[in-house]
Structures are given as C-alpha cells and as structure tokens.
Design a protein around this motif. Sequence first.
Motif, PDB file in Angstrom:
ATOM      1  N   GLN A  89      78.151  -2.172  -5.645  1.00 60.28           N
ATOM      2  CA  GLN A  89      78.745  -1.579  -6.844  1.00 60.28           C
ATOM      3  C   GLN A  89      78.872  -0.075  -6.689  1.00 60.28           C
ATOM      4  N   ALA A  90      79.833   0.474  -7.424  1.00 59.73           N
ATOM      5  CA  ALA A  90      80.007   1.919  -7.526  1.00 59.73           C
ATOM      6  C   ALA A  90      80.199   2.275  -8.989  1.00 59.73           C
ATOM      7  N   ALA A  91      79.554   3.317  -9.427  1.00 66.31           N
ATOM      8  CA  ALA A  91      79.649   3.756 -10.821  1.00 66.31           C
ATOM      9  C   ALA A  91      80.002   5.239 -10.850  1.00 66.31           C
ATOM     10  N   LEU A  92      80.881   5.578 -11.761  1.00 61.48           N
ATOM     11  CA  LEU A  92      81.287   6.970 -11.943  1.00 61.48           C
ATOM     12  C   LEU A  92      80.794   7.423 -13.304  1.00 61.48           C
ATOM     13  N   ARG A  93      79.984   8.477 -13.306  1.00 60.85           N
ATOM     14  CA  ARG A  93      79.415   8.981 -14.553  1.00 60.85           C
ATOM     15  C   ARG A  93      79.646  10.484 -14.654  1.00 60.85           C
ATOM     16  N   ARG A  94      79.614  10.936 -15.905  1.00 57.17           N
ATOM     17  CA  ARG A  94      79.655  12.384 -16.152  1.00 57.17           C
ATOM     18  C   ARG A  94      78.358  12.787 -16.835  1.00 57.17           C
ATOM     19  N   ASP A  95      77.814  13.925 -16.393  1.00 57.36           N
ATOM     20  CA  ASP A  95      76.602  14.465 -17.004  1.00 57.36           C
ATOM     21  C   ASP A  95      76.816  15.963 -17.227  1.00 57.36           C
ATOM     22  N   HIS A  96      77.299  16.301 -18.412  1.00 56.55           N
ATOM     23  CA  HIS A  96      77.585  17.685 -18.796  1.00 56.55           C
ATOM     24  C   HIS A  96      78.577  18.333 -17.825  1.00 56.55           C
TER      25      HIS A  96
END
Length: 514
Positions: A89-96
């Motif tokens: 799996q690959a996940a794309l997240r934003r953190d600030h």
Amino acid sequence: MIEAEALGVHVFVVTGGEHRAAALGFVRELWAQCGERLGMTEPVPRVGVGLDPEGGWESGPDDPAPPAWASHTRGLLAVRNGPGPGLRQAALRRDHDAVCLSVMLAPGATEDLGWAELDAQWSEAVRAARPAGATRGPGPPVDGLLGEARLYLARLSEPAARPSIDPHGPLSVALRSRISGAPAHGAAGVVTPEGFAVWEVSPAPDIRAERRLVVVAGHEQDPELTAWTWTDRNRELPRLAKYLLHAAKLRYQLRVRRAAEDISTLRAATDAAIAELLKQTAAAPTGPGRQSELIKAAHALVDLQARERGLVDRSTRSREMSRTVEIAAANLAALAGDPALGGPFADDRALADWLVQRLDDEATYVEAALRRSEQVGALADQLVQRGRQRRQETVNLGLTGAIGAILMSLAAVQSLQYTVPLPGPVKPAVVTALGALALLASLVVLRVVAPERRWPLALVRLGTGAVGATLAWVGVAALGGRGLGVGWTWAGAAAGAVVAVLGMLAASARDRRE
C-alpha cells in the motif's frame, strides 16, 4: 530469530516556498511509480479517498486554480493498494506544511522476499521518479525534499522472547546477516517505551536526507508495530512518522545553513568594508577634500550599505531558522515519549540542542556586526555629505563671485552708456561665448553635487567643448571677420572645442595620478 520482514517508507516534502513545484513534482512521479513498478493500482474501499488526490496535483507555486486538498492542513489525501498476498500500500498525507508519501511493502509468507529484495524494489522506484541529473549522496535528490526514512520492520519468531539491543546478542547477530551495517558492534540501539528495539543504520553525516532504521517488535506486537510505524485508526501520520518528519525538518534546516555563506566570511567582509570606509572618510571630509577622495569615500559607503542589507537578511533568517529548529526539537521531545531515550533519538536530540545554540550564537554575532556597520555607516554618511556640501559651497562661492563680477561689469557698461568697440562679426560670437560660459558654470556645480556619477562629467566635457568652440569663434571672427568665410569659422570652432576637451581630459588624468 526474526520473521515477517517488511519495508516501511516515509518521504517528506515541503508544500510552500520556492521549491514547492520541484518537491511536489517528485512526489507526483514517485506516486505514479508506486502504481507502475510496485503494482499498487487498486483503490482501498471505505477510506473516503481515491487513487489520486482530490482535484489532481498542483502544477506549480503560481497555479491559478490549486486543487481542493491544497487548503487542507492535515489528513489523508489518497491511497493505493496492490493485489495479491501480503500488504502493498501507499498513502499520501498532508501534515501542516509538509506532504508525506508513505509506503508499506509487507510480502506474504509464500513470496520469500526479505529486506534486501524489498529495498531494491523501492530504490528502483525512487530512481525512476528522480529528476534527470539528480545525484545520490547525503543531500536530497531534489530541492524541497525534507527527507526519506526507510524502516526495516520485523518481529521475533519466538513468542516468549523480547527484543534486546545487546550488540553481542542473537538478535544483533541475526540482523547483521540480513542488512548491511546493522547493527554494528558498538552501534547505539534503544528499546522504546512501546517495547520495540530500534537501531539506525544510516550513514554518519548529520546533513543526511535519507535515514534507515531497523525496528524489531515482539512476536505478538504486530498491531502495535503497525500503529507506530504505518497507520492508526485516525488515518493520520503514525507516531514514528511524525517524529521522523520533525527530525527531517531539523536536518533540512541544517542543510540550508550549510549551503548559506559562512558567517565568518560575511563578518570578515563587513569588517573589511568598515575599515576601508574609515580609511577613506579619515582622509577626505576632515579638510577641504579633493573630489577623488570624496568619490572613494562615497564608494566605500555604498559597499558597506550593501553589506548591511546582507547582514539584515542573514540575521532575520537565522532567527527564523532558530525558531523553526526550536519547534522541531520540542515536537521531537514530545513524540519520543521518553526524554532520556537513547539511540537515534538521542542523536536527534543532541543535534537539535547544538543547532539551536549555534544559530543563536550566529544571530548574536551577525546582529553585533550589523549594529557596528549601521553606526559607522551613519557617521561616515554624515562626514561624506558634509565634505560634499563644503565643496559645493566653495564652488558656489567662486561662481557667485565670478558671475557677480560679470554682471557688475555689464551693469556699469550699460549705466555709463559705454559702447564696447567690437566688430559686427565678433558680437554674436561673444554673446554665444558668455552663454556657454554660464552653462558650463551650472554644469560644474552639478558635477560637484554628484561626483560619483558619470553623466555630470559627460555634461561638463560637453560644456567645456562648447566654451572652447565659442572662444575659437570669437578669435576667428576677431582676426578675419567675414573675409575668412563660413568654412574657416566652423573649422576654428571645432579646433577650439577639441583643444578644450583634451585639456580637461589631461587635467583629470593628472588628478587621478595624484
């Protein structure tokens, strides 16, 4: 000794600033490679996001219509899943102010893949996504890349065993046979409060953009290991990924500092500019001063003022960087869970403490140099302006006396009704000569006011040529009158202009030699 080898990866990039376009472009290519090379082509149901971020990808920092996710401060943006056994799996997240691309390669038991094969697969995807001309090394392959962390994950095969960091123990021996340099004899490992054994096997440079950590959990700790390294129920960055993000920001600031001009070089250049300015102002403004000395002093002042702008920029950036590092250090301490945690956590903590102190020292030295520069520059500016004013007053006084004498003479001629015995052909030449002389006087004042500019000097030379031409005209008219013809008059005027300009150039060259 260990089983269920898996590779977890977290890639962190900036979302703002001048490198945003390059950083997001790299993540976009890497995200595509997760589908093309790693087989993650299917969506994950019931997570609320698709294979790509909502609204697509940003085209650059000046994109007139940024996608919807650009306004999010944190959260899950997209997920990719690979079919078959195990977990891919690959996940794309934003953190600030950062975007994180996370990948988990956990093959099934029948695939017979270990860390070496998984690492090779991921490295191939990174090479394919890396821009043309990018090089490997301790620095980032693209601008705006905060860092990459590779996590070599495994669990103990014995149910009753607990992870140990003993460099001579069976776990350390087993790890050294599976991954290069991990953990070497004397390497600092740590058992976290969660019960995981952690070693860092990255190269030594503090500016490294890529970090490699080995994490081994107990036999029954799969759920806890997943929540700590890969994902939790909130779908946000797991605890270790958040920690690694702030550690990456810390080392990114260190790379930015290393790339900037050395503070000692900046201070030395400023001190040299101050010394040159003091030397020039000590010579020129104390007395009447020559024009060349005033020009040198003015040039030294301009050079120092340029240095002041550089000092202001460096001082403010050092303070901003110091604050960023302090925030990262505070987040690292909070996420580590134990302020006395050793291993890579102690290394990050020591680097943060050193960098905060170093930035504070640099800002103090730069601000001291800036204050010294401002004070000396302000005093020198007063002295230079005073010297210019004194020189201008001297010239004005002389010109006023000369013009006053001419006007008095003309007034006396008019009041006494005296007729100057000039031949008719000479009169227009004399009138023109007087006008050219008055024009030259005003141009000389302009040259004195702005001695460092080139155009006043050019105007003075033009005016000198005009005076020389009119005087030659007067001479030709007085000697030959109308009998010499127009050609001789023009020739004489041209000769007079050339002689006047050459004389001025010779005088300027003599002043420069002196």
